[in-house]
Enzyme design. Structure first.
Site, short mmCIF file in Angstrom:
data_model
loop_
_atom_site.label_atom_id
_atom_site.label_comp_id
_atom_site.label_asym_id
_atom_site.label_seq_id
_atom_site.Cartn_x
_atom_site.Cartn_y
_atom_site.Cartn_z
N ARG A 183 2.53 22.40 -4.34
CA ARG A 183 3.72 22.04 -3.57
C ARG A 183 4.77 23.14 -3.60
O ARG A 183 5.41 23.44 -2.61
CB ARG A 183 4.31 20.73 -4.12
CG ARG A 183 5.54 20.23 -3.37
CD ARG A 183 5.95 18.88 -3.89
NE ARG A 183 6.16 18.91 -5.34
CZ ARG A 183 6.45 17.84 -6.07
NH1 ARG A 183 6.53 16.66 -5.49
NH2 ARG A 183 6.63 17.94 -7.36
N ASP A 209 -16.25 14.03 -1.76
CA ASP A 209 -16.36 12.91 -2.71
C ASP A 209 -15.48 11.75 -2.27
O ASP A 209 -15.61 10.66 -2.81
CB ASP A 209 -15.98 13.36 -4.13
CG ASP A 209 -16.23 12.28 -5.16
OD1 ASP A 209 -17.33 11.70 -5.15
OD2 ASP A 209 -15.31 11.99 -5.96
N HIS A 262 -17.20 8.84 -4.12
CA HIS A 262 -16.00 8.81 -4.96
C HIS A 262 -16.37 8.62 -6.43
O HIS A 262 -15.96 7.65 -7.09
CB HIS A 262 -15.02 7.72 -4.50
CG HIS A 262 -13.62 7.98 -4.97
ND1 HIS A 262 -12.51 7.44 -4.34
CD2 HIS A 262 -13.12 8.71 -6.01
CE1 HIS A 262 -11.40 7.82 -4.97
NE2 HIS A 262 -11.76 8.59 -5.99
#
Length: 315
Positions: A172, A254, A278
């Site tokens: 970020r 995934d 997942h």
């Protein structure tokens, strides 16, 4: 509320978690329809693992005395819809330290399996076909990790022996990490054209929802591989399908959007895609690490010390 009267809801039976402090009333709840006690008496709520958002947030509206909500996942997006139901001052903690090893392992497995053509080999084995040939290596590739928290760092730790030409890091905000400089999300347009492998390990939030859209994908070079171990919502599925069906990009996923991926969805049979259901964090490494985290967190909570991994405080 004091430790002598506080209820703690755990997704494991308390007797199976070594090191839990005394003085709490421990209740086992893993998302069943019936609650193990009155939610109003719960001071520390550990969210059941790998349950959907509806289960995770269901008791929150009644938890007027809760002080800590603890996830056993790195992401908190499944709990966020219920945070507005909580009183002010509740600390939301994630499971930093629990999933790094497993998720990084799967990431490398996805990268290597996709580059080296393992899906084709499996299909060839089913048909008794000897599919020899030359395949891309990870060695000498340029890798871009988008989302450089503890999982992103763990992924790079495991990339080190593979002789990559370059590893770029994006988070970020820009900073310096142990492996080198981390660049800001605003730098992505300049980094994507140089990336042979793009690994997504970012949280899902307002700034990353749909981050990987048509423009992002178009900036990746021909033949590049997109690996998503973050959340399905980080990627615009329609835009990704367009690139896969054209044959220009490859993907190893995934996580998907929607998830679980329903029968008949075109992503199942898109060319050049490898899908796992997942399973980044759901390995034999999860339970011992999760239990150690809970014992440590509750020991601190009982002593009146700050708990770790606080990612948000309600207000």
């Amino acid at each position: 509320m004091t430790a002598t009267t506080a209820d703690v809801w755990l997704p494991f039976p308390a007797e199976e978690v070594d090191g839990l402090p005394e003085g709490f009333n421990y209740h086992f709840w893993d998302g069943e329809p019936d609650y193990p006690g009155d939610p109003a008496d719960c001071a520390y709520y550990v969210v059941p693992y790998m349950k959907d958002s509806e289960v995770a947030v269901r008791p929150l509206a009644a938890m007027g005395s809760v002080q800590v909500v603890q996830t056993l996942s790195a992401g908190i997006d499944h709990v966020e819809p219920g945070l507005g139901l909580l009183p002010a001052g509740v600390r939301l903690c994630n499971a930093k330290g629990v999933h790094e090893a497993s998720t990084a392992e799967l990431t490398l497995a996805l990268v290597l399996a996709s580059l080296r053509g393992f899906p084709g080999f499996v299909h060839g084995q089913d048909k008794e076909e000897w599919r020899s040939g030359f395949y891309p290596a990870l060695a000498d590739k340029s890798v871009l990790i988008v989302g450089y928290g503890s999982i992103g760092s763990a992924i790079e730790d495991r990339l080190v022996p593979f002789e990559c030409a370059r590893v770029a890091r994006v988070a970020r905000s820009a900073r310096t990490a142990a492996h080198g400089p981390v660049q800001a999300l605003d730098d992505l347009p300049a980094l994507l054209p140089e990336a042979d492998v793009v690994i997504l390990s970012t949280p899902l939030n307002a700034s990353t929802q749909g981050l990987v859209g048509a423009d992002f994908l178009a900036a990746m070079p021909d033949g590049a591989l997109l690996v998503n171990v973050a959340r399905g919502g980080v990627v615009d599925t329609k835009a990704l399908l367009s690139e896969l069906e054209s044959g220009r990009l490859r993907a190893a996923l995934d996580v998907t959007d929607p998830e679980p991926l329903p029968p008949g969805h075109p992503l199942w049979h898109a060319p050049n895609v490898l899908i796992t259901p997942h399973v980044g964090g759901s390995t034999s490494a999860f339970e011992p690490r999760a239990k150690r985290l809970l014992a440590a967190q509750l020991t601190r909570f009982a002593a009146g010390e700050p708990v770790h991994n606080v990612v948000r405080t309600t207000g």
